[in-house]
Design a protein around this motif. Structure first.
Motif, PDB file in Angstrom:
ATOM      1  N   ALA A 381       0.752  -1.351   0.005  1.00 19.58           N
ATOM      2  CA  ALA A 381      -0.117   0.090  -0.073  1.00 19.58           C
ATOM      3  C   ALA A 381       0.969   1.287   0.015  1.00 19.58           C
ATOM      4  CB  ALA A 381      -0.833   0.055   1.246  1.00 19.58           C
ATOM      5  N   VAL A 382       1.967   1.104   0.700  1.00 18.22           N
ATOM      6  CA  VAL A 382       2.910   2.419   0.749  1.00 18.22           C
ATOM      7  C   VAL A 382       3.802   2.388  -0.408  1.00 18.22           C
ATOM      8  CG1 VAL A 382       4.796   1.688   2.234  1.00 18.22           C
ATOM      9  CG2 VAL A 382       3.718   3.913   2.552  1.00 18.22           C
ATOM     10  N   SER A 383       4.041   1.709  -1.185  1.00 20.48           N
ATOM     11  CA  SER A 383       5.140   1.768  -2.095  1.00 20.48           C
ATOM     12  C   SER A 383       4.228   1.498  -3.653  1.00 20.48           C
ATOM     13  CB  SER A 383       5.969   0.513  -1.787  1.00 20.48           C
ATOM     14  OG  SER A 383       5.457  -0.737  -1.952  1.00 20.48           O
ATOM     15  N   TRP A 384       4.239   0.078  -4.053  1.00 19.46           N
ATOM     16  CA  TRP A 384       3.651  -0.335  -5.146  1.00 19.46           C
ATOM     17  C   TRP A 384       2.490   0.006  -5.770  1.00 19.46           C
ATOM     18  CZ3 TRP A 384       6.226  -2.716  -9.537  1.00 19.46           C
ATOM     19  CH2 TRP A 384       7.695  -3.263  -9.231  1.00 19.46           C
ATOM     20  N   ALA A 385       1.368   0.343  -4.535  1.00 23.16           N
ATOM     21  CA  ALA A 385      -0.040   0.309  -4.895  1.00 23.16           C
ATOM     22  C   ALA A 385      -0.445   1.556  -5.820  1.00 23.16           C
ATOM     23  CB  ALA A 385      -0.836   0.332  -3.633  1.00 23.16           C
ATOM     24  N   PRO A 386      -0.069   2.950  -5.177  1.00 25.12           N
ATOM     25  CA  PRO A 386      -0.320   3.876  -6.307  1.00 25.12           C
ATOM     26  C   PRO A 386       0.480   4.020  -7.364  1.00 25.12           C
ATOM     27  CG  PRO A 386      -0.158   4.725  -3.905  1.00 25.12           C
ATOM     28  CD  PRO A 386       0.508   3.259  -3.878  1.00 25.12           C
ATOM     29  N   ILE A 387       1.699   3.664  -7.184  1.00 25.17           N
ATOM     30  CA  ILE A 387       2.786   4.066  -8.471  1.00 25.17           C
ATOM     31  C   ILE A 387       2.380   3.193  -9.739  1.00 25.17           C
ATOM     32  CG2 ILE A 387       4.989   3.959  -9.003  1.00 25.17           C
ATOM     33  CD1 ILE A 387       5.714   4.622  -6.209  1.00 25.17           C
ATOM     34  N   SER A 388       1.710   1.988  -9.421  1.00 23.08           N
ATOM     35  CA  SER A 388       1.583   1.173 -10.690  1.00 23.08           C
ATOM     36  C   SER A 388       0.484   1.744 -11.646  1.00 23.08           C
ATOM     37  CB  SER A 388       1.228  -0.226  -9.996  1.00 23.08           C
ATOM     38  OG  SER A 388      -0.031  -0.038  -9.302  1.00 23.08           O
ATOM     39  N   TRP A 389      -0.317   2.552 -10.914  1.00 25.16           N
ATOM     40  CA  TRP A 389      -1.337   3.264 -11.608  1.00 25.16           C
ATOM     41  C   TRP A 389      -1.022   4.622 -12.259  1.00 25.16           C
ATOM     42  CZ3 TRP A 389      -4.875   0.053 -13.234  1.00 25.16           C
ATOM     43  CH2 TRP A 389      -5.392  -0.922 -12.470  1.00 25.16           C
ATOM     44  N   LEU A 390       0.003   5.162 -11.510  1.00 25.51           N
ATOM     45  CA  LEU A 390       0.719   6.637 -11.808  1.00 25.51           C
ATOM     46  C   LEU A 390       1.563   6.712 -12.947  1.00 25.51           C
ATOM     47  CD1 LEU A 390       1.444   9.506 -11.252  1.00 25.51           C
ATOM     48  CD2 LEU A 390       2.784   8.915  -9.279  1.00 25.51           C
ATOM     49  N   TYR A 391       2.384   5.649 -13.185  1.00 18.89           N
ATOM     50  CA  TYR A 391       3.465   5.798 -13.837  1.00 18.89           C
ATOM     51  C   TYR A 391       3.265   5.444 -15.230  1.00 18.89           C
ATOM     52  CZ  TYR A 391       8.651   5.590 -14.738  1.00 18.89           C
ATOM     53  OH  TYR A 391       9.917   5.846 -15.049  1.00 18.89           O
TER      54      TYR A 391
END
Length: 504
Positions: A381-391
């Protein structure tokens, strides 16, 4: 400040598309362990349960691929509305299903929506967000997903005490509510300024940018004009290239970004997160946890809470450090869980159970596995979760953005389908070895990020060509401290020119 408030408000409403994804995850994890579900659908095990779970991902794969055409032709927001309608149809069929076949059909139709929204919501958020807040704005997609998981799970948990088919029919029917809200709210939200620019609707581009960036919708604000000119220059240079967008998607210049986007989406699934979401009840039963549904509910709360720090600080931390730290830590939790199950697991005496290995008489081991499950979800949740949708949406040029993100998101759903379908039989066949497999995937993800992923924080999406073509080591791709911000410099030049012109 009001301009930022406009962006936050818009992003929160459109992120309801992500909440539908979360509702899907919990709509299965919350019922697979209930007697009502098992009795009505004939105690589905192995590939049967895998087919039910994977049907959503199969539909999402098709929906993600179709998002490229729909998003470019009808706009991001209208295509998301189409998805909301499909979700209501699919949820209704699930709620009224009279057997496994109808349930699978309903989940596949709803999956078309999830595929559309999971591709287009991050694109829309990326295209309206200020560069310095883009990580946080697009991160609302992931926050909505985890909130949807938690809300739907607690609805399922409450309904599980109903001793009838309503235990699963009511939660599946309730899923239509956020889709209806999303559909209606989009009528009041603006089109993406980058999409408007691609259609040569320049007056609307300026008006939308002024609404998003200023307190009073001032189109003469220097920062608004600077961003407008960056978009204009980018569109012009892309048209001068005069290339077919599908052909260019796999050109030498763009394919590195495409493959990187696909890899990020693939690794996020192969991290093992959906094992801990869809099938957490199975994992906890293997660990010997008595009240599995209550224990799982705590995990979903942790998932929501730990997404918040990433939203607050992702634009300071950066994308690259978050991924590099998160992958090996997640790998560690998998290895601990797998090692404990290998050492203390015993064959399950019950034949018709999803778990063939259980921990009996070792409460400390059971609690350790539970803690590692919680820590794994917190790390994701604090690492890969948002970035996989952002990048993926932030690194693609506007001319191929919808197509690039569609292919990347389709990769996500292909991996999601494979895991949703494959995990139940894997748990029955290789048991603890499955966790070692996911641990190895996370190590591979770390290596991929280390050698291939450049930093993109604090840069406009029009600057991505510069980031991927500068030729310096990856850790030097972000702007050094004290370096002049290009957009701010352009805004100052515009302000200075306007001041000189007014005096003369």
């Amino acid at each position: 400040m009001v301009g930022r408030l406009n962006v936050y408000t818009i992003s929160i409403f459109v992120a309801l598309g992500g909440a539908l994804f979360g509702f899907d995850i919990a709509s299965i994890s919350g019922v697979v362990g209930t007697d009502q579900y098992q009795k009505f659908y004939g105690n589905p095990l192995g590939t049967t349960q895998g087919s039910i779970t994977g049907a959503m991902a199969a539909g999402s794969f098709i929906g993600a691929l179709s998002s490229s055409f729909l998003g470019d032709k009808f706009s991001r927001k209208v295509s998301i509305q189409i998805g909301a309608v499909l979700w209501c149809i699919g949820a209704s069929i699930q709620s009224a299903s009279n057997g496994v076949a109808m349930l699978i059909a309903g989940r596949a139709i709803a999956g078309l929506c999830v595929g559309l929204t999971s591709a287009l919501v991050p694109i829309y958020q990326t295209e309206i967000a200020p560069r310095k807040l883009r990580g946080r704005i697009v991160g609302f997609q992931m926050f909505a997903i985890v909130c949807g998981i938690m809300i739907q799970y607690f609805i399922q948990y409450g309904c599980s005490f109903i001793n009838s088919e309503a235990a699963f029919r009511i939660p599946w029917a309730i899923q239509t509510i956020p889709a209806v809200i999303l559909f209606i709210s989009l009528f009041f939200l603006p089109y993406s300024p980058r999409w408007l620019a691609s259609k040569d609707r320049w007056d609307e581009v300026l008006r939308v940018l002024a609404f998003l960036r200023t307190a009073n919708g001032n189109p003469n604000d220097p920062l608004v004009i600077a961003e407008y000119r960056e978009i204009e220059d980018q569109i012009r240079s892309e048209r001068e290239a005069n290339s077919n967008s599908f052909h260019e998607l796999f050109s030498q210049k763009i394919r590195k970004r495409l493959f990187l986007s696909m890899a990020i989406q693939m690794w996020s699934q192969l991290s093992g997160i959906n094992v801990m979401m869809y099938y957490i009840v199975y994992v906890l039963k293997s660990a010997g946890i008595a009240n599995t549904r209550f224990a799982a509910s705590i995990q979903y709360i942790i998932n929501v809470v730990m997404t918040v720090p990433c939203l607050l600080w992702i634009d300071r931390w950066g994308r690259r450090p978050s991924l590099l730290i998160g992958a090996p830590v997640m790998s560690f939790w998998h290895f601990v869980i797998g090692g404990l199950l290998m050492r203390y697991g015993e064959p399950n005496p019950a034949v018709n159970e999803p778990e063939t290995l259980i921990v009996v008489g070792h409460p400390a081991v059971s609690r350790t596995i539970l803690a590692c499950s919680y820590l794994f979800v917190a790390t994701f949740a604090v690492s890969w979760a948002p970035i996989s949708w952002l990048y993926p949406p932030e690194i693609a040029p506007v001319r191929v953005r919808a197509k690039s993100v569609a292919v990347a998101t389709a990769t996500n759903w292909a991996a999601n389908f494979a895991l949703g379908f494959g995990v139940p039989p894997l748990l029955r066949s290789i048991s603890w070895r499955m966790f070692f497999l996911f641990g190895a995937f996370n190590i591979a993800a770390f290596i991929n990020v280390l050698f291939a992923l450049p930093e993109t924080k604090q840069r406009t999406i029009e600057e991505m060509d510069e980031i991927f073509e500068h030729g310096e080591p990856l850790w030097k791709t972000f702007r050094a401290k004290g370096e002049t911000d290009r957009l701010d410099k352009l805004a100052r030049d515009i302000e200075l020119y306007a001041s000189v012109a007014s005096k003369s």
